[in-house]
Structures are given as structure tokens and as C-alpha cells.
Design a protein around this motif. Structure first.
Motif, PDB file in Angstrom:
ATOM      1  N   ALA A  57       0.854  -1.185   0.000  1.00  0.00           N
ATOM      2  CA  ALA A  57       0.000   0.000   0.000  1.00  0.00           C
ATOM      3  C   ALA A  57       0.891   1.236   0.000  1.00  0.00           C
ATOM      4  O   ALA A  57       1.913   1.281   0.684  1.00  0.00           O
ATOM      5  CB  ALA A  57      -0.884   0.001   1.241  1.00  0.00           C
ATOM      6  N   VAL A  58       0.501   2.208  -0.790  1.00  0.00           N
ATOM      7  CA  VAL A  58       1.193   3.493  -0.797  1.00  0.00           C
ATOM      8  C   VAL A  58       0.178   4.551  -0.395  1.00  0.00           C
ATOM      9  O   VAL A  58      -0.937   4.571  -0.929  1.00  0.00           O
ATOM     10  CB  VAL A  58       1.759   3.802  -2.202  1.00  0.00           C
ATOM     11  N   ILE A  59       0.574   5.372   0.560  1.00  0.00           N
ATOM     12  CA  ILE A  59      -0.321   6.432   1.046  1.00  0.00           C
ATOM     13  C   ILE A  59       0.208   7.773   0.558  1.00  0.00           C
ATOM     14  O   ILE A  59       1.384   8.088   0.767  1.00  0.00           O
ATOM     15  CB  ILE A  59      -0.356   6.433   2.592  1.00  0.00           C
ATOM     16  N   PHE A  60      -0.654   8.555  -0.076  1.00  0.00           N
ATOM     17  CA  PHE A  60      -0.284   9.908  -0.480  1.00  0.00           C
ATOM     18  C   PHE A  60      -0.892  10.871   0.532  1.00  0.00           C
ATOM     19  O   PHE A  60      -2.117  10.960   0.675  1.00  0.00           O
ATOM     20  CB  PHE A  60      -0.785  10.221  -1.889  1.00  0.00           C
ATOM     21  N   LEU A  61       0.001  11.596   1.208  1.00  0.00           N
ATOM     22  CA  LEU A  61      -0.414  12.487   2.297  1.00  0.00           C
ATOM     23  C   LEU A  61      -0.014  13.923   1.949  1.00  0.00           C
ATOM     24  O   LEU A  61       1.073  14.143   1.416  1.00  0.00           O
ATOM     25  CB  LEU A  61       0.311  12.023   3.566  1.00  0.00           C
ATOM     26  N   GLY A  62      -0.891  14.853   2.269  1.00  0.00           N
ATOM     27  CA  GLY A  62      -0.579  16.262   2.005  1.00  0.00           C
ATOM     28  C   GLY A  62      -1.863  17.064   2.028  1.00  0.00           C
ATOM     29  O   GLY A  62      -2.961  16.507   1.931  1.00  0.00           O
ATOM     30  N   PRO A  63      -1.735  18.378   2.134  1.00  0.00           N
ATOM     31  CA  PRO A  63      -2.934  19.221   2.242  1.00  0.00           C
ATOM     32  C   PRO A  63      -3.741  19.249   0.951  1.00  0.00           C
ATOM     33  O   PRO A  63      -3.243  18.826  -0.104  1.00  0.00           O
ATOM     34  CB  PRO A  63      -2.338  20.609   2.543  1.00  0.00           C
ATOM     35  N   PRO A  64      -4.964  19.760   1.011  1.00  0.00           N
ATOM     36  CA  PRO A  64      -5.745  19.943  -0.210  1.00  0.00           C
ATOM     37  C   PRO A  64      -4.924  20.738  -1.223  1.00  0.00           C
ATOM     38  O   PRO A  64      -4.338  21.765  -0.872  1.00  0.00           O
ATOM     39  CB  PRO A  64      -6.958  20.768   0.262  1.00  0.00           C
ATOM     40  N   GLY A  65      -4.860  20.232  -2.444  1.00  0.00           N
ATOM     41  CA  GLY A  65      -4.121  20.938  -3.497  1.00  0.00           C
ATOM     42  C   GLY A  65      -2.650  20.574  -3.570  1.00  0.00           C
ATOM     43  O   GLY A  65      -1.921  21.104  -4.412  1.00  0.00           O
ATOM     44  N   ALA A  66      -2.196  19.648  -2.748  1.00  0.00           N
ATOM     45  CA  ALA A  66      -0.768  19.291  -2.750  1.00  0.00           C
ATOM     46  C   ALA A  66      -0.371  18.524  -4.005  1.00  0.00           C
ATOM     47  O   ALA A  66       0.817  18.402  -4.308  1.00  0.00           O
ATOM     48  CB  ALA A  66      -0.431  18.464  -1.514  1.00  0.00           C
ATOM     49  N   GLY A  67      -1.352  17.959  -4.715  1.00  0.00           N
ATOM     50  CA  GLY A  67      -1.045  17.193  -5.930  1.00  0.00           C
ATOM     51  C   GLY A  67      -1.221  15.696  -5.738  1.00  0.00           C
ATOM     52  O   GLY A  67      -0.775  14.907  -6.575  1.00  0.00           O
ATOM     53  N   LEU A  97      -4.095  -3.825   7.081  1.00  0.00           N
ATOM     54  CA  LEU A  97      -2.888  -4.271   6.372  1.00  0.00           C
ATOM     55  C   LEU A  97      -2.232  -5.435   7.098  1.00  0.00           C
ATOM     56  O   LEU A  97      -1.740  -6.381   6.476  1.00  0.00           O
ATOM     57  CB  LEU A  97      -1.903  -3.109   6.201  1.00  0.00           C
ATOM     58  N   GLN A  98      -2.244  -5.395   8.435  1.00  0.00           N
ATOM     59  CA  GLN A  98      -1.683  -6.511   9.217  1.00  0.00           C
ATOM     60  C   GLN A  98      -2.472  -7.788   8.972  1.00  0.00           C
ATOM     61  O   GLN A  98      -1.902  -8.865   8.804  1.00  0.00           O
ATOM     62  CB  GLN A  98      -1.715  -6.180  10.703  1.00  0.00           C
ATOM     63  N   LYS A 113       4.642  -2.826   5.923  1.00  0.00           N
ATOM     64  CA  LYS A 113       4.228  -1.455   6.216  1.00  0.00           C
ATOM     65  C   LYS A 113       4.010  -0.686   4.918  1.00  0.00           C
ATOM     66  O   LYS A 113       4.736  -0.907   3.935  1.00  0.00           O
ATOM     67  CB  LYS A 113       5.331  -0.757   7.011  1.00  0.00           C
ATOM     68  N   PRO A 114       3.063   0.235   4.931  1.00  0.00           N
ATOM     69  CA  PRO A 114       2.877   1.055   3.733  1.00  0.00           C
ATOM     70  C   PRO A 114       4.017   2.063   3.578  1.00  0.00           C
ATOM     71  O   PRO A 114       4.724   2.356   4.541  1.00  0.00           O
ATOM     72  CB  PRO A 114       1.562   1.779   4.002  1.00  0.00           C
ATOM     73  N   VAL A 115       4.187   2.547   2.364  1.00  0.00           N
ATOM     74  CA  VAL A 115       5.088   3.679   2.132  1.00  0.00           C
ATOM     75  C   VAL A 115       4.213   4.931   2.151  1.00  0.00           C
ATOM     76  O   VAL A 115       3.189   4.962   1.464  1.00  0.00           O
ATOM     77  CB  VAL A 115       5.776   3.566   0.757  1.00  0.00           C
ATOM     78  N   VAL A 116       4.619   5.908   2.942  1.00  0.00           N
ATOM     79  CA  VAL A 116       3.830   7.135   3.020  1.00  0.00           C
ATOM     80  C   VAL A 116       4.599   8.255   2.319  1.00  0.00           C
ATOM     81  O   VAL A 116       5.709   8.606   2.727  1.00  0.00           O
ATOM     82  CB  VAL A 116       3.548   7.519   4.491  1.00  0.00           C
TER      83      VAL A 116
END
Ligand code: AP5
Length: 230
Positions: free
Chosen positions: A12-22, A110-111, A117-120
């Protein structure tokens, strides 16, 4: 992309960031590269709203205000989506998790699947740019392609380059709502940066670079050997 050279994501890959981060812009590219689902909780919720489902009717006023939809609604939706067979080789999560309870529940899911572990991937963007990115965003009504009328305009105004679909503005991309969404991010989602960083799972990415360059960097992080575009 050459199918023969497609690599397996397997996590699993998690994309984290504020609204509009891309996050959405990058998630589409990365999911396509690996041939895995792009799971956007925002898109899933908007789909419920447009189909006027009971879940959509509950979520709509909350999304219109720029607040976060309650965890239990989002968690049920995500758990069901992740369990589908097309996620067997991994998936890209865009806009989820967004609260600590969501992150903890995802850890459990996920466990239970014996996944590592996911990549964030944390997109770091100068806050001063977010309003312009969000007010200028237009999305294809057919394929969901993302544009920006200021910085990534389509070749023909109002029409998607790929399929000619109408480009629409999201209901929550109005200045007052954007302010609420950014406040919700700071209060409820920003703590996840520390949560994942402490566990050594988070990688910062410069979200101010050109989109193709950001994609190249994310693919490097995910171990594809791709070089970031210069
Ligand atoms: P959601 O749809 O997830 O929205 P968001 O997180 O606010 O993020 P955005 O989609 O606005 O931005 P993005 O980072 O994807 O940027 P994009 O790539 O489009 O959530 C909407 C609502 O649903 C929430 O407010 C909440 O109510 C609810 N919700 C969703 N998930 C939830 C959850 N887990 N829990 C509770 N509630 C939930 O790009 C933006 C613009 O920038 C575009 O115009 C693009 O062309 C441009 N751009 C992108 N990259 C670049 C670049 N590198 N350089 C210059 N411009 C760029």
C-alpha cells in the motif's frame, strides 16, 4: 507505458498532504504505472453524492462545508474497497487516512492481510500556492483528468485533452470552503505526518516541482529505478 516493463507494487502506498498538494494528480500516474487501483476517498464520496445514495446524502452537507466525513462512514467504504480482488498487487491511497483512528484501522487491515508497512509519500507544498491551485483546478467529467486553468490548462478551454469531456469545477473549490478544508487538514490530518515519520514510514517529496518531476521522484522512492525528470 510498456506493459512488459511494468513492475509489481505489492504494497500500500499512502499519499499524504494538504488539499491541493497534488495527491490526485500523482496518484493517477503512479497507479497507472503499476497497474493497481487508485483509491481516492474524495472520489468515492463524490460518486455517492452524484448517485444520491444514503451515504452520499449524509456526506454531502459535510463535504460542502469543508469538514471531514465521520470516520465510520469512510472506514466502511475503504475496507470494502480494499477487499476487492483488484487490490491484490497493492494500491495507492489518496486522501486516506486523514485522522488517527483511520490510520490505526488501516494498520489493522494491512496486518490482517500480512502486508508489510505502507510507504507514506508526504507532498510538501508552500501553503501560499494552495489557494491558486484549488481555485484554478478543473476536472474532466468523463475520465477525471486534472487540469489547472492557470498552470496546466487544456489545449482547448473547458475540454479534456484526452477525451474532449467537459471540465468542471469541484463544488468545494470555493475560497470559503477551501479555508475550512485547510483548517481541517491542520487540525486532524497534519498529526499523521508525525505518526508515520516516527515509525520511519514517511518520505517527504517536494510537491512544488513540475508534476512530471514529482512523478519521477515518487517512482524512484517506490524503487522502480526510474529517474526523476529534469
Ligand atoms: P479530497 O477529494 O480527498 O480532497 P483533498 O484532500 O482536499 O485534496 P484535493 O483533491 O483537493 O487535492 P490534491 O492534493 O488531490 O491535488 P490535485 O492533484 O487535485 O476530499 C474532499 C472532501 O471529501 C474532504 O474535504 C472531506 O469532506 C471528504 N473526505 C475525503 N476523504 C476523507 C477521509 N479519508 N476522511 C474524511 N473525509 C474525507 O491538484 C490540485 C491542483 O494543483 C490541480 O489544478 C493540479 O493541476 C495542480 N497541481 C498538481 N500538482 C502540481 C504541481 N506539481 N505543480 C503545480 N500545480 C500542480
Amino acid at each position: 507505458m510498456d506493459e512488459a516493463h511494468r513492475q509489481t507494487l505489492g504494497r500500500a502506498v499512502i499519499f499524504l498532504g494538504p488539499p491541493g498538494a497534488g495527491k490526485g494528480t500523482q496518484a493517477k500516474q503512479v497507479a497507472k504505472y503499476f497497474g493497481v487501483p487508485h483509491l481516492s476517498t474524495g472520489d468515492m464520496l463524490r460518486d455517492h453524492v452524484s448517485h444520491d445514495t444514503p451515504l452520499g446524502r449524509r456526506a454531502k452537507p459535510i463535504m460542502d462545508r469543508g469538514d471531514l466525513v465521520p470516520d465510520e462512514i469512510v472506514l466502511d467504504m475503504v475496507a470494502e474497497r480494499i477487499a476487492r480482488p483488484d487490490g491484490a498487487n497493492g494500491f495507492v491511497l489518496d486522501g486516506f487516512p486523514r485522522t488517527l483512528p483511520q490510520a490505526e484501522k488501516l494498520d489493522q487491515i494491512l496486518q490482517a492481510r500480512s502486508w508489510g508497512k505502507p510507504v507514506v509519500v508526504h507532498f510538501v507544498v508552500d501553503p501560499a500556492h494552495l489557494l491558486r491551485r484549488l481555485t484554478g483546478r478543473r476536472t474532466c467529467a468523463i475520465g477525471g483528468e486534472i487540469y489547472n486553468i492557470y498552470d496546466q490548462p487544456p489545449r482547448v478551454a473547458g475540454r479534456c485533452d484526452n477525451d474532449g469531456g467537459e471540465l468542471i469545477q469541484r463544488a468545494d473549490d470555493q475560497e470559503e470552503v477551501i479555508a475550512e478544508r485547510l483548517a481541517a487538514y491542520e487540525a486532524q490530518t497534519r498529526p499523521l505526518v508525525d505518526y508515520y515519520r516516527r515509525q520511519g514510514m514517511l518520505v517527504d517529496v517536494d510537491g512544488m516541482a513540475l508534476p512530471a518531476s514529482v512523478t519521477g521522484r515518487v517512482l524512484e522512492i517506490l524503487g522502480t529505478g526510474q529517474q526523476a525528470a529534469r
